[in-house]
Design a protein around this motif. Sequence first.
Motif, PDB file in Angstrom:
ATOM      1  N   LYS A  53       0.830  -1.208   0.000  1.00  0.00           N
ATOM      2  CA  LYS A  53       0.000   0.000   0.000  1.00  0.00           C
ATOM      3  C   LYS A  53       0.861   1.254   0.000  1.00  0.00           C
ATOM      4  CE  LYS A  53      -4.373  -1.258   0.024  1.00  0.00           C
ATOM      5  NZ  LYS A  53      -5.317  -0.750  -1.004  1.00  0.00           N
ATOM      6  N   ALA A  54       2.058   1.132   0.581  1.00  0.00           N
ATOM      7  CA  ALA A  54       2.952   2.296   0.673  1.00  0.00           C
ATOM      8  C   ALA A  54       3.325   2.787  -0.713  1.00  0.00           C
ATOM      9  CB  ALA A  54       4.203   1.925   1.466  1.00  0.00           C
ATOM     10  N   THR A  55       3.620   1.871  -1.620  1.00  0.00           N
ATOM     11  CA  THR A  55       4.003   2.299  -2.965  1.00  0.00           C
ATOM     12  C   THR A  55       2.788   2.793  -3.751  1.00  0.00           C
ATOM     13  OG1 THR A  55       3.787   0.029  -3.800  1.00  0.00           O
ATOM     14  CG2 THR A  55       5.963   0.711  -3.054  1.00  0.00           C
ATOM     15  N   GLU A  56       1.598   2.292  -3.421  1.00  0.00           N
ATOM     16  CA  GLU A  56       0.394   2.757  -4.116  1.00  0.00           C
ATOM     17  C   GLU A  56       0.172   4.246  -3.877  1.00  0.00           C
ATOM     18  OE1 GLU A  56      -4.374   1.982  -3.789  1.00  0.00           O
ATOM     19  OE2 GLU A  56      -3.044   0.235  -3.685  1.00  0.00           O
ATOM     20  N   THR A  57       0.398   4.694  -2.652  1.00  0.00           N
ATOM     21  CA  THR A  57       0.224   6.119  -2.356  1.00  0.00           C
ATOM     22  C   THR A  57       1.252   6.980  -3.088  1.00  0.00           C
ATOM     23  OG1 THR A  57       1.643   5.963  -0.396  1.00  0.00           O
ATOM     24  CG2 THR A  57      -0.708   5.615  -0.072  1.00  0.00           C
ATOM     25  N   LEU A  58       2.413   6.410  -3.412  1.00  0.00           N
ATOM     26  CA  LEU A  58       3.410   7.173  -4.157  1.00  0.00           C
ATOM     27  C   LEU A  58       2.896   7.559  -5.541  1.00  0.00           C
ATOM     28  CD1 LEU A  58       6.704   5.197  -3.368  1.00  0.00           C
ATOM     29  CD2 LEU A  58       6.018   7.414  -2.450  1.00  0.00           C
ATOM     30  N   PHE A  59       2.090   6.701  -6.115  1.00  0.00           N
ATOM     31  CA  PHE A  59       1.559   6.973  -7.449  1.00  0.00           C
ATOM     32  C   PHE A  59       0.234   7.722  -7.412  1.00  0.00           C
ATOM     33  CE2 PHE A  59       4.243   3.202  -8.145  1.00  0.00           C
ATOM     34  CZ  PHE A  59       5.010   3.638  -9.217  1.00  0.00           C
ATOM     35  N   GLU A  60      -0.604   7.403  -6.437  1.00  0.00           N
ATOM     36  CA  GLU A  60      -1.973   7.900  -6.479  1.00  0.00           C
ATOM     37  C   GLU A  60      -2.259   9.022  -5.489  1.00  0.00           C
ATOM     38  OE1 GLU A  60      -4.718   4.629  -6.446  1.00  0.00           O
ATOM     39  OE2 GLU A  60      -3.380   3.376  -7.664  1.00  0.00           O
ATOM     40  N   GLY A  61      -1.289   9.334  -4.622  1.00  0.00           N
ATOM     41  CA  GLY A  61      -1.533  10.412  -3.671  1.00  0.00           C
ATOM     42  C   GLY A  61      -0.338  11.331  -3.508  1.00  0.00           C
ATOM     43  N   HIS A  62       0.533  11.335  -4.470  1.00  0.00           N
ATOM     44  CA  HIS A  62       1.772  12.097  -4.401  1.00  0.00           C
ATOM     45  C   HIS A  62       1.677  13.273  -5.366  1.00  0.00           C
ATOM     46  CE1 HIS A  62       6.073  12.933  -4.827  1.00  0.00           C
ATOM     47  NE2 HIS A  62       6.263  12.229  -3.726  1.00  0.00           N
ATOM     48  N   GLN A  63       1.859  14.485  -4.863  1.00  0.00           N
ATOM     49  CA  GLN A  63       1.576  15.674  -5.653  1.00  0.00           C
ATOM     50  C   GLN A  63       2.405  15.755  -6.934  1.00  0.00           C
ATOM     51  OE1 GLN A  63      -0.965  17.732  -5.218  1.00  0.00           O
ATOM     52  NE2 GLN A  63      -0.363  18.644  -7.168  1.00  0.00           N
ATOM     53  N   LEU A  64       3.732  15.618  -6.814  1.00  0.00           N
ATOM     54  CA  LEU A  64       4.581  15.686  -8.001  1.00  0.00           C
ATOM     55  C   LEU A  64       4.245  14.566  -8.970  1.00  0.00           C
ATOM     56  CD1 LEU A  64       8.240  16.622  -6.923  1.00  0.00           C
ATOM     57  CD2 LEU A  64       6.599  17.994  -8.193  1.00  0.00           C
ATOM     58  N   SER A  65       3.904  13.408  -8.436  1.00  0.00           N
ATOM     59  CA  SER A  65       3.557  12.270  -9.282  1.00  0.00           C
ATOM     60  C   SER A  65       2.322  12.577 -10.114  1.00  0.00           C
ATOM     61  CB  SER A  65       3.327  11.034  -8.410  1.00  0.00           C
ATOM     62  OG  SER A  65       2.794   9.981  -9.167  1.00  0.00           O
ATOM     63  N   LEU A  66       1.292  13.091  -9.478  1.00  0.00           N
ATOM     64  CA  LEU A  66       0.044  13.387 -10.179  1.00  0.00           C
ATOM     65  C   LEU A  66       0.233  14.438 -11.265  1.00  0.00           C
ATOM     66  CD1 LEU A  66      -2.386  13.421  -7.124  1.00  0.00           C
ATOM     67  CD2 LEU A  66      -2.236  11.675  -8.904  1.00  0.00           C
ATOM     68  N   GLU A  67       1.142  15.356 -11.021  1.00  0.00           N
ATOM     69  CA  GLU A  67       1.307  16.469 -11.957  1.00  0.00           C
ATOM     70  C   GLU A  67       2.290  16.178 -13.084  1.00  0.00           C
ATOM     71  OE1 GLU A  67       2.027  21.309 -11.672  1.00  0.00           O
ATOM     72  OE2 GLU A  67       1.935  20.070  -9.874  1.00  0.00           O
ATOM     73  N   TYR A  68       3.357  15.434 -12.778  1.00  0.00           N
ATOM     74  CA  TYR A  68       4.451  15.324 -13.755  1.00  0.00           C
ATOM     75  C   TYR A  68       4.791  13.910 -14.218  1.00  0.00           C
ATOM     76  CZ  TYR A  68       5.568  20.213 -12.814  1.00  0.00           C
ATOM     77  OH  TYR A  68       5.525  21.574 -12.699  1.00  0.00           O
ATOM     78  N   LEU A  69       4.286  12.871 -13.559  1.00  0.00           N
ATOM     79  CA  LEU A  69       4.773  11.529 -13.863  1.00  0.00           C
ATOM     80  C   LEU A  69       4.456  11.105 -15.296  1.00  0.00           C
ATOM     81  CD1 LEU A  69       6.211   9.026 -13.015  1.00  0.00           C
ATOM     82  CD2 LEU A  69       4.135   8.200 -11.904  1.00  0.00           C
ATOM     83  N   VAL A  70       3.194  11.231 -15.720  1.00  0.00           N
ATOM     84  CA  VAL A  70       2.826  10.822 -17.073  1.00  0.00           C
ATOM     85  C   VAL A  70       3.598  11.642 -18.110  1.00  0.00           C
ATOM     86  CG1 VAL A  70       0.960  10.754 -18.766  1.00  0.00           C
ATOM     87  CG2 VAL A  70       0.549   9.976 -16.428  1.00  0.00           C
ATOM     88  N   ARG A  71       3.669  12.942 -17.883  1.00  0.00           N
ATOM     89  CA  ARG A  71       4.369  13.830 -18.822  1.00  0.00           C
ATOM     90  C   ARG A  71       5.827  13.406 -18.996  1.00  0.00           C
ATOM     91  NH1 ARG A  71       2.986  18.879 -20.323  1.00  0.00           N
ATOM     92  NH2 ARG A  71       1.425  18.956 -18.662  1.00  0.00           N
ATOM     93  N   ASN A  72       6.490  13.125 -17.883  1.00  0.00           N
ATOM     94  CA  ASN A  72       7.908  12.784 -17.952  1.00  0.00           C
ATOM     95  C   ASN A  72       8.141  11.389 -18.522  1.00  0.00           C
ATOM     96  OD1 ASN A  72       8.510  15.262 -16.947  1.00  0.00           O
ATOM     97  ND2 ASN A  72       9.066  14.582 -14.899  1.00  0.00           N
TER      98      ASN A  72
END
Length: 1020
Positions: free
Chosen positions: A643-662
């Motif tokens: 569950k810890a890694t799930e929050t990195l993708f689904e509840g992490h601000q930089l992730s939500l904003e930049y992950l797909v783009r990068n």
Amino acid sequence: MATQRPQRTPAEIEDIILRKIFMVSLVDSMENDYRIVYLEMTAAEIMSEGKDLKLSRELMERVVIDRLSGDFPAAEPPFQYLLNCYRRAYEEGKKIASMKDKNVRGEMELVVKQAKKLAVSYCRIHLGNPDMFPIHQTNKSNVSPLLPLVFSEVGSNLDAFGGASTGISCPPGFLDEFFRDADYDSMEPVLKQLYEDLRGTVLTVSALGNFQQPLRALLLLVTYPLGAKALVNHPWWIPKGVYLNGRVIEMTSILGPFFHVSALPDHAIFKSEPDVGQQCFSEASTRRPADLLSSFTTIKTVMNSLYDVLAEVLMCLLKNTNIRENVLEYIAEVINRNSSRAHLQVDPLSCASSGMFVNLSAVMLRLCEPFLDANLSKRDKIDPKYVFHYSRLEMRGLTALHASSEEVSEWINNNASKVDTATNNNDEQYRLLQSQEATSSNPVSTSSGNAKYPFICECFFMTARVLNLGLLKAFSDFKNLVQDISRSEDTLSSFKAMLEQAPSPQLQQDISRLEKEIELYSQEKLCYEAQMLRDGGLLQRALSYYRLMVVWLVGLVGGFKMPLQSPCPMEFSSMPEHFVEDTMELLIYASRIPRALDGVILDDFMNFIIMFMASVEYIRNPYLRAKMVEVLNCWMPQRSGSKATETLFEGHQLSLEYLVRNLLKLYVDIEFTGSHTQFYDKFNIRHNIAELLEYLWQVPSHRNVWRKIAKEEEKGVYLNFLNFLINDSIYLLDESLNKILEHKELEAEMSNATEWERRPAQERQERTRLFQSQENIIRIDMKLANEDVSMMAFTSEQITAPFLLPEMVERVASMLNYFLLQLVGPQRKSLSLKDPEKYEFRPKLLLKQIVNIYVNLERGDEDNSFAVAITKDGRSYNEQLFGAAADVLRRIGEDAKTVQEFVDLGVKAKLIASEAMDAEAALGDIPDEFLDPIQYTLMRDPVVLPSSKITVDRHVIQRHLLSDSTDPFNRSHLTGDMLIPNVELKAQIEEFIKSQDVKRHGQDSNMQNIKATVQMIQLI
């Protein structure tokens, strides 16, 4: 009435005690105890001086000298005699404590104290000058007589894995008194010999041998200032010589053999005993899991005991401000002399063993612990200038994150005058060291005397280098070992299959050799697993260290914030690349070990990865940025199960904003890595990206960002991403389908037993290997192709505009037509396999996805450009394929609505194809200057290439630029905004089309008039 026993005088008591202690007599009383020596000459001298023949404090030293100097063949040797004098003095001291008369007791305590001091003093004199007193023993040992005493002293502190008892006990307090207040010059040769003896006892000892006693003895000695000073001044502290290298330091320095104790395999020349692999892991496949677990636990326990005591030894030395510099010089010398351990191939004769460097890694991580607190509060003491301006560690030659070596040198030279001197309060250092933190900010001088840096700074960078050459290199060796085992097992399977078909003695020998090789490899693999992978504490410490590393690196660019500033700060750009690479490698390894990430703070790692994975301006090496994707791939919830890694993708601000783009940007960037293997490398990297993107598409917040990017970057990064996705899909599917045909031919050859047996054995062996190789290639290529087609299928459901752009739509249509031809065309039966799932070949699913892409794009096509593009494909388009595909889809139960829409698209395409043929015929002969020189089609929007001055159609050159930003005619740099519209030619083409339309309409009118005239004539 009994007579009362006369009370002894203090002098008589003193005489009795001293005679017991020193085992001498001034009176020839014919003692039965052979140990008691009658000092006849001494007695005569005392009598001549008019004194009583009683031992006293005044006569004590004189008696000891005469006893040691005399010729008494049956007497104990000097050291043994003096040691036992101390022992007897200790025992007498315990008896004195029960005396009732306080005055007498006090006097006798002074006597005993002086006797002990005298015994210790003459022990030092004897060991420093062994020839001063006669020794009658013939079996003289070269080992210091102190060694068994030190072993005895530390023996009671050993745990269950301690060594065997020496049988010699050390009198309580003897060693402490021996080392505490001695003169250094007289003790230096004694300690020199002792350290050499200690080193010798562990020189060939493995993790299962007796290293505990020597190690505890070493710790005991360095707790004395005298012992610490003697150690760092020993000629073998840092060996000198022309042929000095990493292995020489490991085997000849005093500390080297202690660091060499390990469970990891080493070169046969330096092999230690007992053999850990043989003793713990022989025939591991037949052992009970409980037995293996017991071996893992034993090795982990003894190695952590080694790490802890070695760390205590270094901590003791570092606390001593007078010798701290020597300790840092030793660690630096070990690092510098082993820099070639970073190479792919390591020479075991010139480099220290993996065991030494893994041990040193564990010890350095323990030294770092005080500044690895949760808040990383001491990170401001780490100065980046250390890398460039400090001469202790050789770091300036390391590959930098972005800057070239020339850029680094120029920057260093320009800023040389600005180098600061970091100075802090000496008291803070002493206080921290006293608390065993060794994290002082007190500066230490460099050998060149130019800059000074706090201990935290030195320890941080030394640990980075040690981990690179040690723990991370060992992980890499382990990975290679696993691959070697896999290859050997595959070869063994092939050999066994061949043996069944054609038995031969040579083949049987090869099989036996391989089985022994695999057994040895397996033992080595389990040794690595026991010492490294099973040690959660080691991994946790390393992860804590690298968390500090990424937070500190981010601090060089202004902290965790996006977008990144431009240009990249030189402090960051010039940092060694391996700082980041090692971080990513450790995260990958740890992520694959169950529960290794439990309790680790991953947010800082996630921030770092998102910030830099797509930034070529900050991290030049595309493979390093690709490793970041590999880390994220390991963290996907379905893979990590956390569950810890799930929050990195689904509840992490930089992730939500930049992950797909990068991820999309990196997917594009990885096309050109600069490596000679870039074409093949990109598929593995994009495989990891594709898996991540597929997961993120299922997360609504990420899917919304994805759709936004597709709209904003329709002509930018998203179009490039789509272009490479299509390129890869075509290549991979085409390659795997062709390989299937080749594979089936080879399979047919091998299935014809009669013909196969007639072939030479070597040819059969080569063909068998080719068969297995093709199996792997087909499976990998097909898996990657499935991912790419799947991604186009699910994204085209909501994102269609980029697919339908003029520079893209024909490419997309051609790809779909080609796939359709392969799956339902005339040759589809030739692709049938006995076990398609084995090869990841799922033709029904593939067909469904391709049809879904057709339908999705048709739904988003407002101007029929997609249907037109389908018919323009002269290579694969066939109107009958749509009906054939629909029949298959109905049989496998595909959604009826989707099937009908696909059939309708086929009908529309057929009509458009008919109209296009009429229109083309109407144009007649098109002037060459109106034709695109690349595709030889009529240009609609001609543009001039600025360098070659050649005119081409805009959508054709734009499609080319998606894959290659050069002029196709002279390879000069070219981008879309450099294209020059050819307005004049465009007007000419439009005029030509109009004139041809007029002619066609005129011809149609004339034809109608002729038909009408003919009809009238017929009526007449």
